[in-house]
Design an enzyme around this catalytic site. Structure first.
Site, PDB file in Angstrom:
ATOM      1  N   HIS A 272      39.350  43.770  43.103  1.00 37.58           N
ATOM      2  CA  HIS A 272      38.419  43.754  41.729  1.00 37.58           C
ATOM      3  C   HIS A 272      39.531  44.368  40.933  1.00 37.58           C
ATOM      4  O   HIS A 272      39.347  43.210  39.927  1.00 37.58           O
ATOM      5  CB  HIS A 272      37.758  45.761  42.309  1.00 37.58           C
ATOM      6  CG  HIS A 272      37.179  45.707  40.792  1.00 37.58           C
ATOM      7  ND1 HIS A 272      36.312  44.442  39.823  1.00 37.58           N
ATOM      8  CD2 HIS A 272      35.730  46.690  40.434  1.00 37.58           C
ATOM      9  CE1 HIS A 272      35.689  45.235  39.203  1.00 37.58           C
ATOM     10  NE2 HIS A 272      35.280  45.949  39.315  1.00 37.58           N
ATOM     11  N   HIS A 311      36.463  32.426  41.093  1.00 41.37           N
ATOM     12  CA  HIS A 311      35.209  33.520  41.267  1.00 41.37           C
ATOM     13  C   HIS A 311      34.317  33.899  41.841  1.00 41.37           C
ATOM     14  O   HIS A 311      32.813  32.515  41.719  1.00 41.37           O
ATOM     15  CB  HIS A 311      35.135  33.648  39.872  1.00 41.37           C
ATOM     16  CG  HIS A 311      34.909  34.546  39.071  1.00 41.37           C
ATOM     17  ND1 HIS A 311      33.171  35.259  39.326  1.00 41.37           N
ATOM     18  CD2 HIS A 311      35.198  35.831  38.182  1.00 41.37           C
ATOM     19  CE1 HIS A 311      33.601  36.245  38.582  1.00 41.37           C
ATOM     20  NE2 HIS A 311      34.222  36.853  37.970  1.00 41.37           N
ATOM     21  N   ASP A 367      42.660  36.302  35.168  1.00 44.07           N
ATOM     22  CA  ASP A 367      42.994  36.446  35.714  1.00 44.07           C
ATOM     23  C   ASP A 367      44.181  36.389  35.657  1.00 44.07           C
ATOM     24  O   ASP A 367      45.501  36.309  36.079  1.00 44.07           O
ATOM     25  CB  ASP A 367      42.613  37.968  37.244  1.00 44.07           C
ATOM     26  CG  ASP A 367      42.279  38.845  37.361  1.00 44.07           C
ATOM     27  OD1 ASP A 367      42.668  39.409  36.407  1.00 44.07           O
ATOM     28  OD2 ASP A 367      41.036  38.844  38.269  1.00 44.07           O
TER      29      ASP A 367
HETATM   30  C1  LIG Z   1      37.372  34.790  43.419  1.00 46.76           C
HETATM   31  C2  LIG Z   1      37.206  35.096  45.049  1.00 46.76           C
HETATM   32  C3  LIG Z   1      37.210  35.838  45.659  1.00 46.76           C
HETATM   33  C4  LIG Z   1      36.142  34.525  45.177  1.00 46.76           C
HETATM   34  O1  LIG Z   1      35.255  34.019  46.429  1.00 46.76           O
HETATM   35  P1  LIG Z   1      33.860  33.396  46.831  1.00 46.76           P
HETATM   36  O2  LIG Z   1      33.028  33.315  45.425  1.00 46.76           O
HETATM   37  O3  LIG Z   1      33.517  33.825  47.763  1.00 46.76           O
HETATM   38  O4  LIG Z   1      34.495  31.657  47.308  1.00 46.76           O
HETATM   39  P2  LIG Z   1      34.767  31.781  48.532  1.00 46.76           P
HETATM   40  O5  LIG Z   1      35.617  31.926  49.593  1.00 46.76           O
HETATM   41  O6  LIG Z   1      33.430  30.783  49.760  1.00 46.76           O
HETATM   42  O7  LIG Z   1      35.465  29.930  48.294  1.00 46.76           O
HETATM   43  C5  LIG Z   1      34.638  28.549  48.293  1.00 46.76           C
HETATM   44  C6  LIG Z   1      35.446  27.825  48.496  1.00 46.76           C
HETATM   45  O8  LIG Z   1      36.924  27.588  47.939  1.00 46.76           O
HETATM   46  C7  LIG Z   1      37.396  28.025  48.549  1.00 46.76           C
HETATM   47  N1  LIG Z   1      38.371  28.865  47.722  1.00 46.76           N
HETATM   48  C8  LIG Z   1      38.032  29.963  46.550  1.00 46.76           C
HETATM   49  N2  LIG Z   1      38.821  30.585  45.925  1.00 46.76           N
HETATM   50  C9  LIG Z   1      40.208  29.411  46.055  1.00 46.76           C
HETATM   51  C10 LIG Z   1      41.830  29.836  45.822  1.00 46.76           C
HETATM   52  N3  LIG Z   1      41.828  30.850  44.975  1.00 46.76           N
HETATM   53  N4  LIG Z   1      42.760  28.742  46.204  1.00 46.76           N
HETATM   54  C11 LIG Z   1      42.212  27.960  46.971  1.00 46.76           C
HETATM   55  N5  LIG Z   1      40.859  27.650  47.812  1.00 46.76           N
HETATM   56  C12 LIG Z   1      39.653  28.825  47.325  1.00 46.76           C
HETATM   57  C13 LIG Z   1      37.448  28.538  50.113  1.00 46.76           C
HETATM   58  O9  LIG Z   1      38.973  28.583  50.653  1.00 46.76           O
HETATM   59  C14 LIG Z   1      36.854  28.036  50.107  1.00 46.76           C
HETATM   60  O10 LIG Z   1      36.618  26.550  50.452  1.00 46.76           O
HETATM   61  P3  LIG Z   1      35.559  26.527  51.910  1.00 46.76           P
HETATM   62  O11 LIG Z   1      34.241  25.895  51.170  1.00 46.76           O
HETATM   63  O12 LIG Z   1      36.684  24.576  52.428  1.00 46.76           O
HETATM   64  O13 LIG Z   1      35.929  27.028  52.710  1.00 46.76           O
HETATM   65  C15 LIG Z   1      37.707  33.765  44.935  1.00 46.76           C
HETATM   66  O14 LIG Z   1      37.618  32.669  44.243  1.00 46.76           O
HETATM   67  C16 LIG Z   1      39.238  34.148  44.802  1.00 46.76           C
HETATM   68  O15 LIG Z   1      39.564  34.281  46.419  1.00 46.76           O
HETATM   69  N6  LIG Z   1      39.944  33.436  44.355  1.00 46.76           N
HETATM   70  C17 LIG Z   1      41.961  34.377  44.216  1.00 46.76           C
HETATM   71  C18 LIG Z   1      41.772  35.598  43.817  1.00 46.76           C
HETATM   72  C19 LIG Z   1      41.361  35.647  42.727  1.00 46.76           C
HETATM   73  O16 LIG Z   1      41.825  35.345  41.438  1.00 46.76           O
HETATM   74  N7  LIG Z   1      40.827  36.762  42.637  1.00 46.76           N
HETATM   75  C20 LIG Z   1      39.742  37.446  41.174  1.00 46.76           C
HETATM   76  C21 LIG Z   1      38.651  36.837  40.454  1.00 46.76           C
HETATM   77  S1  LIG Z   1      38.027  37.875  38.780  1.00 46.76           S
END
Ligand SMILES: CC(C)(COP(=O)(O)OP(=O)(O)OC[C@H]1O[C@@H](n2cnc3c(N)ncnc32)[C@H](O)[C@@H]1OP(=O)(O)O)[C@@H](O)C(=O)NCCC(=O)NCCS
Length: 434
Positions: A272, A311, A367
């Site tokens: 979070h 996100h 972030d």
């Molecule tokens: C925020 C987050 C958890 C959202 O995840 P989500 O909505 O569940 O998205 P998914 O994990 O299903 O990702 C969808 C696709 O994008 C890719 N992806 C998502 N975020 C990515 C990232 N930061 N870097 C590289 N690839 C990413 C995934 O590997 C996936 O690829 P695929 O379809 O080839 O498997 C994710 O984007 C993330 O881990 N970001 C980095 C951490 C971060 O900045 N968090 C702060 C949020 S405010």
């Protein structure tokens, strides 16, 4: 069951029984309880939904915050975040979130006066905080001390009284910077600094954080403004994990200090509130612009993630990230530039043009730049979530207030799908162990 389905309804056939049901659609949702009528026979429980993490379940009706993730829109009570960040201030935004509309001049003055008046905490809170270990995590200290406030204000239990709710909301917004600053000072072994009520909300917070022997601490106005903007950007984000925690705990009709303390607990978790720290670690690891292409290749090969990108809700540029980028420039004008900023800017430029990120709709989130700003303020990473919590407090309280007045709400009590054993025969320990 009806023969002709109304237009705003869903017609479902249960293939187990061949029965057809019409379920009303309201606000693009169906009421989960309407599924309860779908059952094999009178003996069986009705149909339920399985939704770990509530990814497709609305838990409430809310008029606090609107998000359109595809378009990158965030509005508090209908006002776009960009306008609030540029033209308002944190306490006015707090008023807007809590009361639902912008204050008149009298209402604003009285609100600021009330919040300022309540910045002090009981001396016993100070003694209590001084009892933490020298290396206590400031977020753990904040969570515990906000929870402890419930014992200082036992009248807070009277949540059905509007005046009483107002009093606790004022107290909590007012005291959060005091508790947050003292958690920071504690870890540094420095004396706690009392609030300076001649200063504004954010300037006073900086004074409680950084004042030493000078008679008055006056932070650079540009830094005060940048932190105030960061508080505005974090003030609410509809039904995120910590807000859901506040609502879930608050649904038992406990006092708001206990409910907000649960929200702080949720925010403490790395999924979070912790991504900005991960961004800093990533930028430090990349080390220089020349290493960016190799890093990007690693991300595309699935070996790592580009932290601060992507996100769950925003599939477009997070509107808060744009504003933060501008704040970062203002802060670095005062503190001197951080070489990590150049790496971040170049990383963003490359990623926004790269097909991998474009195709997956991965854009910078709030972030990506916030950690850089906090570092420029010389906050250790453990303080990042404390800053987030101070900003989020009006949002938690607006959502809590909405919850306790919402006649639809009940104590939060999800269903489960039971997967364990049934009807075993108990053998006493004396027989099992002999
Ligand atoms: C925020 C987050 C958890 C959202 O995840 P989500 O909505 O569940 O998205 P998914 O994990 O299903 O990702 C969808 C696709 O994008 C890719 N992806 C998502 N975020 C990515 C990232 N930061 N870097 C590289 N690839 C990413 C995934 O590997 C996936 O690829 P695929 O379809 O080839 O498997 C994710 O984007 C993330 O881990 N970001 C980095 C951490 C971060 O900045 N968090 C702060 C949020 S405010």
């Amino acid at each position: 069951m009806t023969d002709v389905a109304a237009k705003d309804s869903l017609t479902v056939t249960d293939n187990r029984t061949g029965q057809t049901y019409d379920i009303a659609i309201t606000d693009n949702t169906i009421a989960a309880k309407d599924l309860g009528q779908i059952r094999l026979d009178e003996e069986q429980p009705g149909l339920a939904t399985y939704d770990p993490g509530f990814v497709n379940t609305a838990s409430c009706r809310s008029s606090v915050t609107y998000i359109d993730g595809d378009k990158g829109i965030l509005e508090y009570r209908g006002y776009p975040i960009e306008q609030l960040a540029e033209k308002s201030n944190f306490l006015e935004v707090a008023y807007l979130l809590v009361h639902g509309e912008l204050p008149t001049k009298e209402q604003y003055d009285s609100w600021v006066h009330e919040i300022t008046y309540h910045t002090f905490v009981h001396e016993n809170v100070k003694s209590f905080m001084q009892g933490f270990r020298y290396d206590a995590h400031p977020m753990g200290m904040l969570m515990a001390s906000v929870g402890a406030l419930s014992t200082f204000y036992p009248d807070a239990r009277n949540i059905s009284d509007a005046d009483n709710r107002h009093m606790q909301i004022v107290r909590m917004i007012a005291k959060m910077p005091t508790l947050g600053a003292w958690s920071f000072r504690h870890a540094q072994g420095k004396p706690y600094v009392y609030p300076d009520n001649d200063l504004g909300y954010t300037a006073n917070f900086l004074s409680m954080l950084f004042k030493m022997s000078e008679s008055k601490f006056e932070a650079d106005e540009r830094l005060v403004k940048a932190l105030d903007v960061l508080f505005i950007l974090h003030a609410d984000h509809e039904q995120n994990c910590s807000t859901n925690a506040v609502r879930s705990v608050g649904s038992s009709q406990v006092d708001p200090y206990s409910a907000v303390s649960a929200g702080i607990g949720a925010l403490y978790g790395p999924l979070h509130g912790g991504a900005n720290e991960a961004v800093l670690r990533m930028l430090k690891r990349i080390g220089s612009k020349e290493n960016i292409p190799a890093f990007i290749d690693g991300v595309k090969d699935g070996n790592e993630r580009l932290m601060g990108f992507g996100h769950r809700v925003y599939k477009n540029y997070d509107p808060r990230a744009k504003i933060i980028k501008k704040s970062a420039e203002d802060v670095f004008e005062v503190t001197g530039t951080n070489p990590l900023l150049d790496i971040a800017l170049e990383l963003e430029k490359i990623a926004l043009e790269d097909e991998y990120f474009v195709k997956r709709k991965l854009y910078p989130n709030v972030d990506f730049y916030s950690g850089l700003i906090y570092e420029a303020f010389q906050f250790p990473p453990e303080m990042f979530t404390v800053l987030f919590a101070i900003g989020r407090t009006p949002g938690w309280l607006a959502q809590w207030s909405e919850l306790v007045q919402d006649k639809d709400q009940k104590i939060a009590r999800p269903k489960q799908i039971y997967t364990g054993d049934r009807e075993l025969t108990f053998t006493p320990a004396s027989e099992r162990w002999s």
